[in-house]
Design an enzyme around this catalytic site. Structure first.
Site, PDB file in Angstrom:
ATOM      1  CG  HIS A  66     -10.959   9.562 -35.234  1.00  0.00           C
ATOM      2  ND1 HIS A  66     -11.653   9.443 -36.405  1.00  0.00           N
ATOM      3  CD2 HIS A  66     -10.941  10.895 -34.945  1.00  0.00           C
ATOM      4  CE1 HIS A  66     -12.069  10.634 -36.799  1.00  0.00           C
ATOM      5  NE2 HIS A  66     -11.638  11.529 -35.937  1.00  0.00           N
ATOM      6  CD  GLU A 110     -17.260  20.682 -32.312  1.00  0.00           C
ATOM      7  OE1 GLU A 110     -16.347  19.857 -32.430  1.00  0.00           O
ATOM      8  OE2 GLU A 110     -17.231  21.813 -32.819  1.00  0.00           O
ATOM      9  CG  ASP A 141     -14.301  28.596 -26.071  1.00  0.00           C
ATOM     10  OD1 ASP A 141     -13.469  27.732 -26.407  1.00  0.00           O
ATOM     11  OD2 ASP A 141     -14.034  29.801 -25.939  1.00  0.00           O
ATOM     12  CG  ASP A 159     -10.246  15.602 -32.956  1.00  0.00           C
ATOM     13  OD1 ASP A 159      -9.463  16.092 -33.786  1.00  0.00           O
ATOM     14  OD2 ASP A 159     -11.157  14.809 -33.257  1.00  0.00           O
ATOM     15  CB  SER A 160      -7.892  21.619 -32.282  1.00  0.00           C
ATOM     16  OG  SER A 160      -6.609  21.399 -32.817  1.00  0.00           O
ATOM     17  CG  ASP A 162      -5.207  22.714 -39.879  1.00  0.00           C
ATOM     18  OD1 ASP A 162      -4.717  21.711 -39.346  1.00  0.00           O
ATOM     19  OD2 ASP A 162      -5.609  22.739 -41.061  1.00  0.00           O
TER      20      ASP A 162
HETATM   21  N1  SPD Z   1      -5.231  19.631 -41.339  1.00  0.00           N
HETATM   22  C1  SPD Z   1      -6.366  19.064 -40.692  1.00  0.00           C
HETATM   23  C2  SPD Z   1      -6.150  18.710 -39.265  1.00  0.00           C
HETATM   24  C3  SPD Z   1      -7.430  18.309 -38.631  1.00  0.00           C
HETATM   25  C4  SPD Z   1      -7.276  17.747 -37.290  1.00  0.00           C
HETATM   26  N2  SPD Z   1      -8.556  17.466 -36.650  1.00  0.00           N
HETATM   27  C5  SPD Z   1      -9.411  16.602 -37.335  1.00  0.00           C
HETATM   28  C6  SPD Z   1     -10.656  16.238 -36.624  1.00  0.00           C
HETATM   29  C7  SPD Z   1     -11.031  14.828 -36.835  1.00  0.00           C
HETATM   30  N3  SPD Z   1     -11.820  14.303 -35.797  1.00  0.00           N
END
Ligand code: SPD
EC number: 2.5.1.16
Length: 283
Positions: A66, A110, A141, A159-160, A162
């Site tokens: 973060h 989100e 979205d 902050d996605s 995978d």
């Molecule tokens: N392999 C997991 C990757 C996750 C990335 N995003 C996480 C969100 C945390 N705020």
């Protein structure tokens, strides 16, 4: 002899590798309209958010990810006032963004409101800034949101999860073009871009797609113990500012555990096996 309960959560991090954590207690489990959601209390990492059986964050190592998502980008921009956070329903990135005094408004977009609700309840130390008066939560979205907001933001942070299922579109060339258009004329964005060990096709493709849109494209690294391989990449696309040209002596003192002015510089020093991915991506 230790008679701890033998209850384990296992994430298949690749088809051939897994990470297992001993579970003290399952705190929450539900099927949302978008994904399966669980909050587990684990011996090693404490409370952990799991989406579709993939670890998203834990109370013990979340600070690395973060802080690096937020501060590298925000300290690269000269005066970030309006920030968009896409995804990251746990609120960890938002908590870091509001540490910046120049920030006047954070729009947190989100897609899955259930992630926010579960994080508010079970991960208060991560979600604690979601009620900051500068934060507007939008359940929508992120792809649609950026398409509908032209020339609006100074910094966008993606902050996605995978790049499978609901998050796939957040790793596409057309999304990067929409982000470019949603940014002000000196805007910049950063996205989490996965593992340099296990995503060796994806990273060059993302680097190429981002470089096709943004004049400045930079990849940086951080260590996240619960993510596959432990070493993680982030990619920044910027219209004007270069994170390598930031005068780190001017970065204000921040309440952080991983990010520092020296780390702002060192995170861009890439081992040759990572450099190679950028060369493949056309650098
Ligand atoms: N392999 C997991 C990757 C996750 C990335 N995003 C996480 C969100 C945390 N705020």
């Amino acid at each position: 002899m230790d008679q701890k309960l033998q209850l384990w959560f296992t994430e298949l991090q690749t088809d051939d590798m897994a990470l297992s954590c001993r579970v003290k207690k399952t705190l929450h489990q539900e099927e949302t309209p978008f994904q399966s959601l669980a909050v587990l209390d684990t011996e090693q990492f404490g409370r952990m958010l799991v989406l579709d059986n993939v670890i998203q964050t834990t109370v013990r190592d979340e600070f690395v990810y973060h802080e690096m998502m937020a501060h590298v980008a925000l300290n690269t921009h000269a005066l970030p006032k309006k920030v968009l956070v896409i995804g990251g329903g746990d609120g960890g990135v938002v908590r870091e963004v509001v540490k910046h005094r120049s920030v006047e408004k954070v729009v947190h977009c989100e897609i899955d409101g259930a992630v926010i609700e579960a994080s508010r309840k079970y991960l208060p130390e991560i979600s604690c800034a979601l009620d900051d008066p500068r934060v507007d939560i939008v359940i929508d979205d992120g792809i649609k949101h950026v398409r509908e907001h032209k020339k609006t933001y100074d910094v966008i942070i993606v902050d996605s999860t995978d790049p499978v299922g609901p998050a796939e579109g957040l790793f596409s060339a057309s999304f990067y073009r929409s982000i470019y258009e949603a940014l002000n004329e000196d805007g910049l964005f950063v996205a989490q871009t996965e593992s340099p060990f296990f995503n060796r096709d994806l990273i060059p493709r993302l680097y190429k797609d981002i470089s096709a849109v943004f004049p400045v494209t930079r990849l940086f690294l951080a260590c996240v113990p619960t993510y596959p391989g432990g070493l993680w990449t982030f990619t920044m696309g910027s219209k004007r500012y270069d994170p390598l040209e930031v005068d780190i002596a001017g970065i204000p003192q921040m309440d952080t555990k991983y990010y520092s002015p020296a780390v702002h510089r060192s995170c861009f020093v890439l081992p040759p096996f990572v450099e190679e991915l950028l060369v493949q991506g056309g650098r």
